[in-house]
Design a protein around this motif. Structure first.
Motif, PDB file in Angstrom:
ATOM      1  N   ALA A 117      -6.112   1.121  -3.911  1.00 40.80           N
ATOM      2  CA  ALA A 117      -4.631   1.105  -3.929  1.00 40.80           C
ATOM      3  C   ALA A 117      -4.114   2.763  -4.241  1.00 40.80           C
ATOM      4  CB  ALA A 117      -3.935   0.328  -5.076  1.00 40.80           C
ATOM      5  N   GLY A 118      -4.860   3.722  -3.861  1.00 39.74           N
ATOM      6  CA  GLY A 118      -4.176   5.208  -3.907  1.00 39.74           C
ATOM      7  C   GLY A 118      -3.339   5.178  -3.034  1.00 39.74           C
ATOM      8  N   PRO A 119      -2.799   6.660  -3.067  1.00 41.26           N
ATOM      9  CA  PRO A 119      -1.644   7.249  -2.135  1.00 41.26           C
ATOM     10  C   PRO A 119      -1.644   6.409  -0.865  1.00 41.26           C
ATOM     11  CG  PRO A 119      -2.432   9.005  -3.619  1.00 41.26           C
ATOM     12  CD  PRO A 119      -3.407   7.840  -3.745  1.00 41.26           C
ATOM     13  N   ASN A 120      -0.196   6.163  -0.373  1.00 38.83           N
ATOM     14  CA  ASN A 120       0.121   5.797   0.843  1.00 38.83           C
ATOM     15  C   ASN A 120      -0.652   4.652   1.262  1.00 38.83           C
ATOM     16  OD1 ASN A 120       0.804   9.136   1.219  1.00 38.83           O
ATOM     17  ND2 ASN A 120       2.633   7.498   1.735  1.00 38.83           N
ATOM     18  N   THR A 121      -1.091   3.705   0.589  1.00 41.31           N
ATOM     19  CA  THR A 121      -1.814   2.539   0.797  1.00 41.31           C
ATOM     20  C   THR A 121      -1.262   1.213   0.640  1.00 41.31           C
ATOM     21  OG1 THR A 121      -3.131   2.576  -1.014  1.00 41.31           O
ATOM     22  CG2 THR A 121      -4.025   3.381   0.711  1.00 41.31           C
ATOM     23  N   PHE A 122       0.057   1.056   0.270  1.00 41.95           N
ATOM     24  CA  PHE A 122       0.704  -0.001  -0.249  1.00 41.95           C
ATOM     25  C   PHE A 122       1.317  -0.698   1.219  1.00 41.95           C
ATOM     26  CE2 PHE A 122       4.711  -2.167  -0.900  1.00 41.95           C
ATOM     27  CZ  PHE A 122       4.412  -3.195  -1.785  1.00 41.95           C
ATOM     28  N   ASN A 123       0.947  -1.831   1.503  1.00 42.50           N
ATOM     29  CA  ASN A 123       1.606  -2.247   2.851  1.00 42.50           C
ATOM     30  C   ASN A 123       2.785  -3.346   2.763  1.00 42.50           C
ATOM     31  OD1 ASN A 123       2.045  -3.208   5.228  1.00 42.50           O
ATOM     32  ND2 ASN A 123       0.162  -4.266   5.441  1.00 42.50           N
ATOM     33  N   PRO A 124       3.961  -2.662   2.859  1.00 40.39           N
ATOM     34  CA  PRO A 124       5.155  -3.315   2.719  1.00 40.39           C
ATOM     35  C   PRO A 124       5.411  -4.331   3.497  1.00 40.39           C
ATOM     36  CG  PRO A 124       5.688  -1.307   3.581  1.00 40.39           C
ATOM     37  CD  PRO A 124       4.206  -1.029   3.465  1.00 40.39           C
ATOM     38  N   ALA A 125       4.571  -4.393   4.537  1.00 44.96           N
ATOM     39  CA  ALA A 125       4.940  -5.572   5.728  1.00 44.96           C
ATOM     40  C   ALA A 125       3.610  -6.545   5.677  1.00 44.96           C
ATOM     41  CB  ALA A 125       4.963  -4.762   7.126  1.00 44.96           C
ATOM     42  N   GLY A 126       2.900  -6.432   4.664  1.00 43.35           N
ATOM     43  CA  GLY A 126       1.602  -7.302   5.027  1.00 43.35           C
ATOM     44  C   GLY A 126       0.901  -7.390   3.374  1.00 43.35           C
ATOM     45  N   SER A 127      -0.318  -7.861   3.461  1.00 43.86           N
ATOM     46  CA  SER A 127      -1.041  -8.161   2.171  1.00 43.86           C
ATOM     47  C   SER A 127      -1.612  -7.064   1.688  1.00 43.86           C
ATOM     48  CB  SER A 127      -2.163  -9.335   2.498  1.00 43.86           C
ATOM     49  OG  SER A 127      -2.878  -9.446   1.450  1.00 43.86           O
ATOM     50  N   ASN A 128      -1.493  -6.675   0.529  1.00 50.27           N
ATOM     51  CA  ASN A 128      -2.312  -5.503  -0.243  1.00 50.27           C
ATOM     52  C   ASN A 128      -3.706  -5.937  -0.569  1.00 50.27           C
ATOM     53  OD1 ASN A 128      -0.355  -3.085  -0.469  1.00 50.27           O
ATOM     54  ND2 ASN A 128       0.929  -4.701  -1.044  1.00 50.27           N
ATOM     55  N   ALA A 155       1.295 -11.807  12.475  1.00 48.42           N
ATOM     56  CA  ALA A 155       2.842 -12.026  12.585  1.00 48.42           C
ATOM     57  C   ALA A 155       3.266 -10.708  11.818  1.00 48.42           C
ATOM     58  CB  ALA A 155       3.267 -13.185  11.853  1.00 48.42           C
ATOM     59  N   ALA A 156       2.770 -10.481  10.713  1.00 51.30           N
ATOM     60  CA  ALA A 156       3.109  -9.223   9.914  1.00 51.30           C
ATOM     61  C   ALA A 156       3.046  -7.906  10.807  1.00 51.30           C
ATOM     62  CB  ALA A 156       2.411  -9.319   8.521  1.00 51.30           C
ATOM     63  N   ASP A 157       1.974  -7.729  11.241  1.00 52.19           N
ATOM     64  CA  ASP A 157       1.943  -6.704  12.240  1.00 52.19           C
ATOM     65  C   ASP A 157       2.700  -6.382  13.310  1.00 52.19           C
ATOM     66  OD1 ASP A 157      -0.043  -5.334  10.722  1.00 52.19           O
ATOM     67  OD2 ASP A 157      -1.475  -5.409  12.117  1.00 52.19           O
ATOM     68  N   LEU A 158       3.023  -7.625  13.804  1.00 45.54           N
ATOM     69  CA  LEU A 158       3.874  -7.496  15.103  1.00 45.54           C
ATOM     70  C   LEU A 158       5.322  -7.611  14.807  1.00 45.54           C
ATOM     71  CD1 LEU A 158       1.666  -9.968  17.348  1.00 45.54           C
ATOM     72  CD2 LEU A 158       1.809  -7.554  17.473  1.00 45.54           C
ATOM     73  N   VAL A 159       5.858  -8.367  13.616  1.00 41.55           N
ATOM     74  CA  VAL A 159       7.183  -8.584  13.457  1.00 41.55           C
ATOM     75  C   VAL A 159       7.606  -7.808  12.240  1.00 41.55           C
ATOM     76  CG1 VAL A 159       9.047 -10.122  12.860  1.00 41.55           C
ATOM     77  CG2 VAL A 159       7.253 -10.856  14.309  1.00 41.55           C
ATOM     78  N   LEU A 160       6.909  -7.596  11.294  1.00 41.65           N
ATOM     79  CA  LEU A 160       7.280  -7.054   9.922  1.00 41.65           C
ATOM     80  C   LEU A 160       7.166  -5.522   9.753  1.00 41.65           C
ATOM     81  CD1 LEU A 160       6.534  -9.641   7.224  1.00 41.65           C
ATOM     82  CD2 LEU A 160       8.696  -9.362   8.448  1.00 41.65           C
ATOM     83  N   ALA A 161       5.895  -5.034  10.451  1.00 46.26           N
ATOM     84  CA  ALA A 161       5.637  -3.641  10.478  1.00 46.26           C
ATOM     85  C   ALA A 161       6.574  -2.778  11.253  1.00 46.26           C
ATOM     86  CB  ALA A 161       4.282  -3.531  10.864  1.00 46.26           C
ATOM     87  N   PRO A 162       7.283  -3.331  12.312  1.00 41.75           N
ATOM     88  CA  PRO A 162       8.092  -2.339  13.009  1.00 41.75           C
ATOM     89  C   PRO A 162       9.308  -2.322  12.479  1.00 41.75           C
ATOM     90  CG  PRO A 162       6.897  -4.040  14.461  1.00 41.75           C
ATOM     91  CD  PRO A 162       6.717  -4.376  12.990  1.00 41.75           C
ATOM     92  N   VAL A 163       9.852  -2.994  11.427  1.00 41.14           N
ATOM     93  CA  VAL A 163      10.992  -2.872  10.865  1.00 41.14           C
ATOM     94  C   VAL A 163      10.880  -1.359   9.868  1.00 41.14           C
ATOM     95  CG1 VAL A 163      12.341  -3.736   8.940  1.00 41.14           C
ATOM     96  CG2 VAL A 163      11.567  -5.061  10.362  1.00 41.14           C
ATOM     97  N   MET A 164       9.671  -1.322   9.615  1.00 41.30           N
ATOM     98  CA  MET A 164       9.548   0.123   8.800  1.00 41.30           C
ATOM     99  C   MET A 164       9.875   1.342   9.540  1.00 41.30           C
ATOM    100  SD  MET A 164       9.064  -1.825   6.052  1.00 41.30           S
ATOM    101  CE  MET A 164       8.798  -3.429   5.846  1.00 41.30           C
ATOM    102  N   THR A 165       9.639   1.318  10.895  1.00 38.60           N
ATOM    103  CA  THR A 165       9.779   2.447  11.753  1.00 38.60           C
ATOM    104  C   THR A 165      10.881   2.136  12.563  1.00 38.60           C
ATOM    105  OG1 THR A 165       8.365   1.470  13.299  1.00 38.60           O
ATOM    106  CG2 THR A 165       7.150   2.806  11.730  1.00 38.60           C
ATOM    107  N   ASN A 166      11.896   1.515  12.117  1.00 39.46           N
ATOM    108  CA  ASN A 166      13.178   1.039  12.927  1.00 39.46           C
ATOM    109  C   ASN A 166      12.987   0.597  14.496  1.00 39.46           C
ATOM    110  OD1 ASN A 166      15.955   0.840  13.052  1.00 39.46           O
ATOM    111  ND2 ASN A 166      16.227   2.928  14.005  1.00 39.46           N
ATOM    112  N   GLY A 167      11.657  -0.111  14.585  1.00 41.09           N
ATOM    113  CA  GLY A 167      11.101  -0.479  15.796  1.00 41.09           C
ATOM    114  C   GLY A 167      12.045  -1.760  16.174  1.00 41.09           C
ATOM    115  N   TRP A 168      11.150  -2.395  17.265  1.00 39.63           N
ATOM    116  CA  TRP A 168      12.256  -3.617  17.820  1.00 39.63           C
ATOM    117  C   TRP A 168      12.621  -4.708  17.125  1.00 39.63           C
ATOM    118  CZ3 TRP A 168      11.199  -8.670  17.768  1.00 39.63           C
ATOM    119  CH2 TRP A 168       9.965  -9.215  17.246  1.00 39.63           C
ATOM    120  N   SER A 169      12.177  -4.935  16.150  1.00 38.74           N
ATOM    121  CA  SER A 169      12.415  -5.925  15.219  1.00 38.74           C
ATOM    122  C   SER A 169      13.339  -5.591  13.697  1.00 38.74           C
ATOM    123  CB  SER A 169      11.156  -6.728  14.631  1.00 38.74           C
ATOM    124  OG  SER A 169      10.358  -5.693  13.799  1.00 38.74           O
ATOM    125  N   ALA A 170      13.652  -4.316  14.003  1.00 34.19           N
ATOM    126  CA  ALA A 170      14.687  -3.912  12.865  1.00 34.19           C
ATOM    127  C   ALA A 170      16.224  -4.296  12.947  1.00 34.19           C
ATOM    128  CB  ALA A 170      14.699  -2.251  12.751  1.00 34.19           C
TER     129      ALA A 170
END
Length: 511
Positions: free
Chosen positions: A383-394, A239-254
């Motif tokens: 947890a280096g550069p660009n590995t923080f997942n704002p749409a899921g679990s770190n 659900a995080a991948d399909l619904v939340l992640a597209p928000v970050m790219t102004n995708g379908w769920s944004a």
């Protein structure tokens, strides 16, 4: 001890460091130690003890695969999460590998014998063949350099350094910041303080957080249906991948997410002036989305006010805004986050040929998958550069990193090489893919945030789905790392203080 040698040194004992210890044990490696500067495990869950502290990722997803969460509470509090990490360390045999009150101040790679020398803050020396840096992103508190800060005669502290001696009953409290920590602590303060004044620089998007407790039917199902916890965890992941992640790219769920956030604000905040002040101007997802059912209600209380005028200085009695108004306070709380873009600081890490890691990054130097850097053999970053997942679990991101790191360690052992180092080609391929992926997100134009450096470079969030990162970290390290013997270093020589590698074609693992 004056010195100690081992195969693997792990720096940090939060989720990442403990997960590294479990992964090393699975590999059959027992010659490792986990160094922690504090007196116990926990990372951010040890440091942040402010009232209301809670994770905004469901615990079923925010837990280690080796120790899956199977409780009845969807969002355990800080104490419960810290107890979970203590239990993991104790029940999985990690206590004998932990060295507390041991801050690593410096790490240097020796070109001659291909080993790392770690120096502690109190001068002890540690030698290791391999280093895994698991210090995390959110551990260095950020205090804004506001003129007059030290002249305030009342009490003041950062939210991650909470003063539990303070009783706020009947007191006037100023809170600087409106991020996740502020959104959790403000409702707690508002319940007892005479007045809470919130100083807001930028409003944030807020979505209602599901209730912490599962419903009775859900609890019954989790206890009675076989594999229910595993199924629920998988459902959260997808659900995080399909619904939340597209928000970050102004995708379908944004658009639906923004509409819902606006509707929630409209329902929760009836005062039109306050609602206007709390309405963000940036796209949803450009900054970290706050999940809360109590934040808006707290801001609407009679004893809470929101000030949007910029702070000019701190005075002896409170905060003066740039319009000259003085807002009196007994206590000032800085809910101003962390120095998240300063990876591994204040540790000084020096690699092959005298390359200083922070100088390399300051000049725009790139990583490979956020976990390896050219010129730093046998060293890996969690947890280096660009590995923080704002749409899921770190936690899941860290375990993907460890799968790759363990495969790289196996590659070194099987090749008989003194060290292995990621190639410039792989770093360049990945960096080109990463930059293109970030350009498709809402972050570059989203204004200042802890996702970015002061120059505007997006350094923290992962620009794709968790599944994409999982797929990339299943790649064979033999395709990206090259062996290094004592007499024959990798083909790409390192000059001290070099800049970023060239950027060739897109990274093949992303396809």
């Amino acid at each position: 001890m004056d010195s100690q040698s081992m195969k693997v040194a792990v720096v940090g004992a939060g989720f990442g460091g403990l997960a590294a210890g479990l992964a090393l044990q699975r590999e059959g490696l027992s010659d490792f130690l986990i160094f922690e500067e504090a007196a116990e495990v926990g990372g951010v869950w040890r440091e942040n003890t402010y009232p209301g502290c809670n994770c905004d990722v469901p615990a079923h997803l925010y837990s280690l695969a080796e120790a899956p969460y199977q409780g009845d509470v969807r969002y355990p509090g800080q104490r419960e999460t810290l107890d979970y990490l203590r239990t993991v360390a104790r029940e999985h045999g990690l206590m004998k590998h932990l060295r507390f009150n041991t801050a690593i101040a410096q790490a240097d790679f020796d070109d001659k014998d291909a080993t790392w020398t770690l120096v502690t803050a109190d001068g002890h020396t540690i030698y290791a063949e391999i280093v895994i840096f698991a210090a995390g992103m959110l551990h260095r508190r950020y205090l804004p350099d506001i003129p007059g800060r030290d002249t305030f005669t009342g009490s003041w502290f950062h939210s991650a350094q909470w003063d539990h001696r303070r009783d706020f009953t009947g007191r006037r409290v100023a809170v600087i910041g409106t991020g996740a920590s502020a959104a959790q602590v403000i409702p707690e303060l508002a319940a007892t303080a005479a007045h809470v004044e919130v100083f807001q620089r930028t409003p944030t998007w807020v979505l209602p957080k599901p209730r912490a407790q599962f419903s009775r039917p859900t609890r019954w199902a989790l206890h009675r249906i076989p594999l229910a916890h595993r199924i629920y965890r998988a459902a959260l992941y997808y659900a995080a991948d399909l619904v939340l992640a597209p928000v970050m790219t102004n995708g379908w769920s944004a658009r639906p997410a923004e509409w819902f956030a606006r509707a929630y604000l409209r329902v929760q905040v009836r005062n039109s002036r306050l609602r206007a002040a709390l309405t963000p101007r940036h796209r949803i997802g450009a900054k970290r989305i706050v999940l809360s059912k109590s934040y808006y209600r707290a801001l609407g209380r009679d004893n809470v006010s929101v000030t949007t005028t910029a702070i000019g200085r701190v005075t002896e009695s409170g905060i003066q805004t740039v319009d000259g108004a003085v807002h009196s306070a007994d206590t000032i709380i800085y809910a101003t986050g962390f120095r998240a873009t300063e990876f591994l600081a204040p540790m000084v890490v020096t690699g092959r040929g005298g390359r200083v890691l922070h100088h390399y990054w300051d000049e725009g130097g790139a990583t490979f998958l956020g976990l390896a850097v050219p010129g730093f053999p046998n060293a890996f970053i969690m947890a280096g550069p660009n590995t923080f997942n704002p749409a899921g679990s770190n936690v899941d991101m860290k375990q993907n990193q460890l799968r790759y790191i363990m495969a790289a360690i196996r590659l070194r052992e099987q090749s008989g090489a003194a060290a292995i180092e990621v190639s410039d080609r792989s770093v360049g391929d990945y960096d080109q893919w990463l930059r293109e992926a970030i350009s498709r997100t809402v972050w570059p134009e989203g204004g200042s945030s802890w996702y970015k450096t002061d120059s505007g470079r997006v350094t923290n969030p992962w620009p794709s789905t968790a599944r994409t990162y999982a797929r990339m970290t299943r790649r064979d390290p033999a395709l990206d790392f090259q062996p290094m013997s004592l007499n024959h270093p990798p083909q790409h020589p390192i000059e001290p203080e070099t800049g970023p590698p060239s950027v060739p074609a897109a990274h093949p693992a992303a396809s």
